[in-house]
Design a protein around this motif. Structure first.
Motif, PDB file in Angstrom:
ATOM      1  N   GLU A  25       0.849  -1.189   0.000  1.00 36.14           N
ATOM      2  CA  GLU A  25       0.000   0.000   0.000  1.00 36.14           C
ATOM      3  C   GLU A  25       0.882   1.236   0.000  1.00 36.14           C
ATOM      4  N   ASN A  26       0.359   2.320  -0.557  1.00 38.29           N
ATOM      5  CA  ASN A  26       1.038   3.611  -0.528  1.00 38.29           C
ATOM      6  C   ASN A  26      -0.040   4.669  -0.291  1.00 38.29           C
ATOM      7  N   ASN A  27      -0.232   5.035   0.988  1.00 39.31           N
ATOM      8  CA  ASN A  27      -1.371   5.865   1.374  1.00 39.31           C
ATOM      9  C   ASN A  27      -0.951   7.208   1.957  1.00 39.31           C
ATOM     10  N   ASN A  28      -1.736   8.229   1.661  1.00 36.97           N
ATOM     11  CA  ASN A  28      -1.543   9.535   2.282  1.00 36.97           C
ATOM     12  C   ASN A  28      -1.958   9.473   3.746  1.00 36.97           C
ATOM     13  N   ILE A  29      -1.127  10.026   4.619  1.00 41.93           N
ATOM     14  CA  ILE A  29      -1.514  10.100   6.033  1.00 41.93           C
ATOM     15  C   ILE A  29      -1.659  11.551   6.489  1.00 41.93           C
ATOM     16  N   CYS A  30      -1.136  12.469   5.712  1.00 42.56           N
ATOM     17  CA  CYS A  30      -1.363  13.895   5.927  1.00 42.56           C
ATOM     18  C   CYS A  30      -0.949  14.614   4.640  1.00 42.56           C
ATOM     19  N   ILE A  39       3.767   0.559   2.712  1.00 49.25           N
ATOM     20  CA  ILE A  39       3.861  -0.766   3.330  1.00 49.25           C
ATOM     21  C   ILE A  39       4.453  -1.754   2.318  1.00 49.25           C
ATOM     22  N   PHE A  40       5.394  -2.574   2.806  1.00 51.50           N
ATOM     23  CA  PHE A  40       6.125  -3.501   1.932  1.00 51.50           C
ATOM     24  C   PHE A  40       6.008  -4.947   2.420  1.00 51.50           C
ATOM     25  N   LYS A  41       6.092  -5.854   1.460  1.00 48.38           N
ATOM     26  CA  LYS A  41       6.102  -7.293   1.762  1.00 48.38           C
ATOM     27  C   LYS A  41       7.210  -7.959   0.966  1.00 48.38           C
ATOM     28  N   HIS A  42       7.916  -8.886   1.620  1.00 47.23           N
ATOM     29  CA  HIS A  42       9.018  -9.615   0.977  1.00 47.23           C
ATOM     30  C   HIS A  42       8.499 -10.353  -0.262  1.00 47.23           C
ATOM     31  N   LYS A  43       9.266 -10.299  -1.327  1.00 49.86           N
ATOM     32  CA  LYS A  43       8.848 -10.941  -2.573  1.00 49.86           C
ATOM     33  C   LYS A  43       8.890 -12.457  -2.466  1.00 49.86           C
ATOM     34  N   ASN A  89      -4.246  -3.721   6.707  1.00 51.79           N
ATOM     35  CA  ASN A  89      -3.706  -4.943   6.122  1.00 51.79           C
ATOM     36  C   ASN A  89      -2.496  -5.393   6.945  1.00 51.79           C
ATOM     37  N   ASN A  90      -2.634  -6.498   7.658  1.00 52.55           N
ATOM     38  CA  ASN A  90      -1.537  -6.986   8.507  1.00 52.55           C
ATOM     39  C   ASN A  90      -0.600  -7.940   7.779  1.00 52.55           C
ATOM     40  N   ASP A  91      -0.897  -8.232   6.514  1.00 48.18           N
ATOM     41  CA  ASP A  91      -0.062  -9.136   5.733  1.00 48.18           C
ATOM     42  C   ASP A  91       1.066  -8.341   5.073  1.00 48.18           C
ATOM     43  N   TYR A  92       2.018  -7.911   5.890  1.00 47.50           N
ATOM     44  CA  TYR A  92       3.150  -7.140   5.380  1.00 47.50           C
ATOM     45  C   TYR A  92       4.335  -7.335   6.316  1.00 47.50           C
ATOM     46  N   ASP A  93       5.508  -6.864   5.886  1.00 47.92           N
ATOM     47  CA  ASP A  93       6.722  -7.066   6.675  1.00 47.92           C
ATOM     48  C   ASP A  93       7.223  -5.798   7.361  1.00 47.92           C
ATOM     49  N   PHE A  94       7.140  -4.668   6.688  1.00 46.49           N
ATOM     50  CA  PHE A  94       7.521  -3.417   7.331  1.00 46.49           C
ATOM     51  C   PHE A  94       6.884  -2.250   6.594  1.00 46.49           C
ATOM     52  N   ALA A  95       6.902  -1.099   7.235  1.00 51.36           N
ATOM     53  CA  ALA A  95       6.359   0.120   6.638  1.00 51.36           C
ATOM     54  C   ALA A  95       7.346   1.255   6.870  1.00 51.36           C
ATOM     55  N   ILE A 153      15.083  13.585  -5.432  1.00 50.41           N
ATOM     56  CA  ILE A 153      14.900  12.571  -6.483  1.00 50.41           C
ATOM     57  C   ILE A 153      14.309  11.292  -5.893  1.00 50.41           C
ATOM     58  N   VAL A 154      14.896  10.832  -4.787  1.00 53.97           N
ATOM     59  CA  VAL A 154      14.462   9.565  -4.203  1.00 53.97           C
ATOM     60  C   VAL A 154      13.096   9.713  -3.536  1.00 53.97           C
ATOM     61  N   SER A 155      12.864  10.824  -2.841  1.00 53.58           N
ATOM     62  CA  SER A 155      11.577  11.005  -2.165  1.00 53.58           C
ATOM     63  C   SER A 155      10.431  11.060  -3.178  1.00 53.58           C
ATOM     64  N   LYS A 156      10.658  11.669  -4.342  1.00 53.91           N
ATOM     65  CA  LYS A 156       9.625  11.702  -5.392  1.00 53.91           C
ATOM     66  C   LYS A 156       9.353  10.293  -5.914  1.00 53.91           C
ATOM     67  N   TYR A 157      10.430   9.529  -6.094  1.00 56.59           N
ATOM     68  CA  TYR A 157      10.285   8.144  -6.547  1.00 56.59           C
ATOM     69  C   TYR A 157       9.462   7.337  -5.539  1.00 56.59           C
ATOM     70  N   MET A 158       9.787   7.477  -4.259  1.00 59.99           N
ATOM     71  CA  MET A 158       9.071   6.746  -3.216  1.00 59.99           C
ATOM     72  C   MET A 158       7.621   7.203  -3.120  1.00 59.99           C
ATOM     73  N   TYR A 159       7.424   8.492  -3.230  1.00 60.16           N
ATOM     74  CA  TYR A 159       6.093   9.072  -3.093  1.00 60.16           C
ATOM     75  C   TYR A 159       5.140   8.541  -4.162  1.00 60.16           C
ATOM     76  N   ASN A 160       5.684   8.207  -5.320  1.00 57.72           N
ATOM     77  CA  ASN A 160       4.860   7.779  -6.460  1.00 57.72           C
ATOM     78  C   ASN A 160       4.862   6.273  -6.693  1.00 57.72           C
ATOM     79  N   LEU A 161       5.394   5.504  -5.744  1.00 58.52           N
ATOM     80  CA  LEU A 161       5.390   4.053  -5.894  1.00 58.52           C
ATOM     81  C   LEU A 161       3.965   3.523  -6.003  1.00 58.52           C
ATOM     82  N   GLU A 162       3.800   2.496  -6.825  1.00 64.03           N
ATOM     83  CA  GLU A 162       2.484   1.893  -7.023  1.00 64.03           C
ATOM     84  C   GLU A 162       2.436   0.488  -6.435  1.00 64.03           C
TER      85      GLU A 162
END
Length: 294
Positions: free
Chosen positions: A62-67, A74-78, A118-124, A134-143
């Motif tokens: 998931e990639n959700n706005n919190i403010c 949220i990430f899950k191991h492949k 969603n509790n089916d994840y490894d870390f957030a 550059i990196v923050s924009k990339y992360m911000y737009n992850l799908e």
């Protein structure tokens, strides 16, 4: 313990990572040699689902706005298998980023969010978008289901129960992230008598991260906190006895904590300027070895 595999030259991204993958290898090699020379090599060290020596793929759940300015990703191991992902309070992971000829790494604090739907994840992680980042924009737009590469965990902070009488935490913005796991580790240990004092600095109420979580910690006898906001929003609803201070944190705000002693620790996380200014203030009362900069 498995023998560490030496990284290839191309595994180094040449972006000044701290720690460098080759430094990590040397440290792992030393630990492996000590392990071989120990009297009991039957002791097995729990394998981690993430490696310090090579990048591991994690998928976006998931990639959700919190403010207004922040997102919770949220990430899950492949390919998790039977391995468990773990880290210590205050640790961080390194993200690998590549775009064309540009290779970079960025440190982020891994979190376990108890309120996650969603509790089916490894870390957030918490991400703030910077206009020229550059990196923050990339992360911000992850799908969702997009693959990312991480290695870790890293960090030198050692948390020992009852080693200090008080731990003063001072955070700025997303600098609150590494403190959450430290706070929960202490509060969830009924034998730990360490008192936690948190000073959290934000631009406005709208930018306060983990606001509900911090408010819930108030029920513990050994946790107190204050939130310092520099911008007042009149229409913002406050919780009952929520400790909001409508001014920037300054040296006078530490007076109520005096006297300090050798049994006090101060941990700081924010911009370099923020931490250095606070360190100069606190070092007049706190032993400099007890002041930790994240």
């Amino acid at each position: 313990m498995k023998e560490p595999v030496k990284p290839k030259e191309e595994d180094c991204c040449s972006s000044g990572c701290n720690p460098c993958i080759f430094d990590v290898y040397e440290k792992q090699r030393e630990l492996y040699e000590e392990y071989l020379q120990s009297s009991d090599t039957s002791i097995q060290i729990e394998e981690n689902a993430i490696s310090q020596l090579e990048y591991t793929p994690f998928l976006v759940v998931e990639n959700n706005n919190i403010c207004k300015e922040h997102k919770l990703i949220i990430f899950k191991h492949k390919h998790l298998g039977n391995k468990k992902l773990w880290w210590k309070p205050g640790n961080y992971f390194l993200l690998y980023f590549k775009s064309g000829e540009t290779q970079l790494s960025r440190a982020y604090t891994p979190l376990k969010i108890s309120s996650a739907v969603n509790n089916d994840y490894d870390f957030a992680i918490i991400i703030k978008k910077y206009e020229n980042g550059i990196v923050s924009k990339y992360m911000y737009n992850l799908e969702k289901d997009q693959e990312t590469l991480w290695r870790g965990p890293y960090g030198t902070y050692e948390l020992t129960s009852n080693h200090f009488d008080r731990i003063l935490m001072v955070a700025q913005g997303t600098g609150i992230a590494p403190f959450i796991s430290i706070i929960e580790h202490i509060l969830n240990n009924e034998y730990d008598m360490t008192k936690i004092i948190l000073f959290y600095c934000c631009h406005s109420i709208d930018n306060v991260l983990f606001r509900n979580q911090l408010y819930s910690y108030k029920s513990y006898w050994n946790f107190t906190y204050e939130i310092y906001v520099s911008f007042y929003i009149s229409e913002c609803m406050l919780k009952y006895q929520e400790p909001i201070q409508y001014h920037r944190l300054c040296s006078q705000d530490f007076y109520k904590l005096k006297p300090f002693s050798k049994k006090d620790q101060c941990i700081l996380c924010g911009s370099e300027e923020f931490m250095n200014n606070l360190k100069s203030i606190l070092s007049m009362d706190v032993p400099v070895e007890n002041i930790i900069l994240f």
